[in-house]
Design an enzyme around this catalytic site. Structure first.
Site, PDB file in Angstrom:
ATOM      1  N   ASP A  88      65.609 -13.817 -36.030  1.00  0.00           N
ATOM      2  CA  ASP A  88      64.971 -12.572 -36.481  1.00  0.00           C
ATOM      3  C   ASP A  88      63.487 -12.679 -36.167  1.00  0.00           C
ATOM      4  OD1 ASP A  88      64.023 -10.337 -37.830  1.00  0.00           O
ATOM      5  OD2 ASP A  88      65.287 -10.637 -39.588  1.00  0.00           O
ATOM      6  N   ASP A 112      60.447  -5.271 -35.416  1.00  0.00           N
ATOM      7  CA  ASP A 112      61.273  -6.240 -36.131  1.00  0.00           C
ATOM      8  C   ASP A 112      62.669  -6.157 -35.511  1.00  0.00           C
ATOM      9  OD1 ASP A 112      62.498  -7.863 -38.039  1.00  0.00           O
ATOM     10  OD2 ASP A 112      61.902  -6.638 -39.758  1.00  0.00           O
ATOM     11  N   HIS A 125      64.251  -1.679 -43.751  1.00  0.00           N
ATOM     12  CA  HIS A 125      63.022  -1.394 -44.487  1.00  0.00           C
ATOM     13  C   HIS A 125      62.023  -0.646 -43.628  1.00  0.00           C
ATOM     14  CE1 HIS A 125      61.538  -4.878 -42.154  1.00  0.00           C
ATOM     15  NE2 HIS A 125      62.766  -5.289 -42.310  1.00  0.00           N
ATOM     16  N   HIS A 143      57.400  -4.287 -45.522  1.00  0.00           N
ATOM     17  CA  HIS A 143      58.424  -3.673 -46.360  1.00  0.00           C
ATOM     18  C   HIS A 143      57.840  -2.514 -47.132  1.00  0.00           C
ATOM     19  CE1 HIS A 143      60.462  -7.568 -45.643  1.00  0.00           C
ATOM     20  NE2 HIS A 143      61.515  -6.792 -45.620  1.00  0.00           N
ATOM     21  N   GLU A 165      68.992  -3.208 -40.321  1.00  0.00           N
ATOM     22  CA  GLU A 165      69.482  -4.566 -40.083  1.00  0.00           C
ATOM     23  C   GLU A 165      70.781  -4.865 -40.826  1.00  0.00           C
ATOM     24  OE1 GLU A 165      66.910  -7.793 -41.396  1.00  0.00           O
ATOM     25  OE2 GLU A 165      65.529  -6.348 -42.263  1.00  0.00           O
ATOM     26  N   GLU A 200      69.523  -6.291 -35.549  1.00  0.00           N
ATOM     27  CA  GLU A 200      68.424  -5.468 -36.086  1.00  0.00           C
ATOM     28  C   GLU A 200      67.619  -4.827 -34.964  1.00  0.00           C
ATOM     29  OE1 GLU A 200      65.403  -7.687 -38.237  1.00  0.00           O
ATOM     30  OE2 GLU A 200      64.734  -5.867 -39.272  1.00  0.00           O
TER      31      GLU A 200
HETATM   32 CO    CO Z   1      63.665  -6.753 -40.887  1.00  0.00          CO
END
Ligand code: CO
Length: 291
Positions: A85, A96, A155, A163, A188, A276
Site C-alpha cells: 500500500d 493512495d 477515505h 483521512h 480500498e 486500492e
Molecule cells: Co488508503
C-alpha cells in the site's frame, strides 16, 4: 478544484501507479521485506515526490499498517499473500494505491478485492452515496465466498490530510456521504478468508505527530526534527536513526505527541487481499488518478 491542484493529484497518481506496479514485481520467494520496501520508497524520492506514509507491506492475515522494522529479517515465503500500500504526494496532494501479490494459490481471493474495487469505481458519480459503493464491494467479495473487512474503509483525501470525509465502507449501508464533484478519495476493498474484522496487534512501526507541543527529551527532539516537515503525515520507525528512539517513541505516544498505528489483522491463519485506487469525482463519473 482548480487546474493546478488537479494536475498535482494526477502527477502524484501517475508516479504512485508506476512505482507500485514496478515494485510489486520485486516480490519473490526469498526476497527480503526490508530491501524491497527500501528500494520502492527510494524510487518515490528519486521522482522528486514524497511519501504520504511509509510503504505498508502486510502479509497474510495482516491487513494493513505493517512496514519493515529497522532490522527486519523477514523474507517472502511460498504461499504468502503480500499487500503493498503506497502513498505518494506532490506538494501535499496525495495518491493512495495498493495491490496484492500472491505467492500461493489464491487467485480467487485476489480477484475478489480487485473486482470489488472496479465495481465501486463504476458507481462513482455526483449524487451516488458511499453506502452504494460499499454495497458493490460487499457483493463482489461475498459472491466469491469471502468476507469484506467491515471495519476498514476507504477515505477522503485533502492536502497533507490522509483521512477525512467521505468514508467509503466495504459493506453496504443506507447511509453514508452523498458524493459531490471535486471530492477526492481512496476506495480500498479488503477480501478475507477470516472473520471480516481486523483487530490490533502489539506490533507498531508507523507513527504520526498529532501535537505541536514542545518536548524536552533530546531523543524526542531529534525525532521531531526528522519528521517536522511531514505536516503530520505518518512516518516509520525505520526512518529514524536516533539512539534511544524506542523509549522516546513510547514516551511521546503516552504524552499524546505521537499517534502509533498498530498492525491491523484478521484472525490468525486467515488470508487478506487488498486493492486500492484514488479517484476524483467529476461531473459524470470519476478520474482514477492511480491507474
Ligand atoms: Co488508503
Amino acid at each position: 478544484m482548480n487546474d493546478e491542484i488537479f494536475e498535482k493529484y494526477i502527477e502524484a497518481g501517475a508516479i504512485a501507479s508506476r512505482i507500485l506496479r514496478e515494485g510489486a514485481k520485486g516480490i519473490r520467494i526469498g526476497e527480503s521485506y526490508f530491501d524491497l520496501v527500501e528500494s520502492i520508497e527510494s524510487k518515490v524520492r528519486e521522482e522528486g515526490a514524497s511519501l504520504a506514509f511509509p510503504l505498508n507491506l502486510s502479509i497474510n492475515e495482516d491487513a494493513a499498517h505493517d512496514t519493515p522494522s529497522p532490522a527486519d529479517i523477514r523474507i517472502f515465503e511460498k504461499g504468502d499473500v503480500a499487500k503493498l500500500d503506497l502513498g505518494v504526494h506532490v506538494d501535499g496532494f496525495i495518491a493512495d494505491t495498493a495491490t496484492t501479490i500472491d505467492l500461493g494459490n489464491n487467485s480467487l481471493l485476489l480477484a475478489a478485492s480487485e473486482n470489488a474495487l472496479e465495481a465501486a469505481i463504476k458507481k462513482v458519480r455526483p449524487g451516488a452515496t458511499a453506502g452504494e459503493l460499499g454495497a458493490a464491494v460487499q457483493h463482489e467479495i461475498e459472491s466469491r465466498g469471502y468476507r469484506p473487512i467491515a471495519n476498514l474503509t476507504g477515505h477522503g483525501l485533502d492536502r497533507y490530510v490522509l483521512h477525512r470525509a467521505p468514508s467509503i465502507p466495504n459493506v453496504g449501508n443506507n447511509k453514508g456521504t452523498t458524493l459531490e464533484e471535486g471530492m477526492v478519495f481512496a476506495i480500498e476493498p479488503f477480501a478475507s478468508t477470516g472473520s471480516g474484522h481486523v483487530g490490533e496487534k502489539s506490533r507498531v512501526e508507523i507513527y504520526s505527530q498529532i501535537s505541536q507541543k514542545p518536548v524536552r527529551n533530546p531523543a524526542a527532539r531529534a525525532i521531531l526534527e526528522i519528521v517536522r516537515d511531514r505536516h503530520g503525515l505518518p512516518f516509520s520507525r525505520r526512518w529514524l536513526t536516533e539512539r534511544k528512539q524506542d523509549i522516546a517513541l513510547s514516551a511521546m505516544v503516552r504524552s499524546q505527541t505521537l499517534h502509533g498505528y498498530p498492525v491491523l489483522a484478521d484472525i490468525a491463519g486467515s488470508l487478506v487481499s487488498q486493492h486500492e485506487h484514488t479517484v476524483i469525482v467529476t461531473a459524470d463519473g470519476c478520474v482514477v488518478t492511480t491507474r
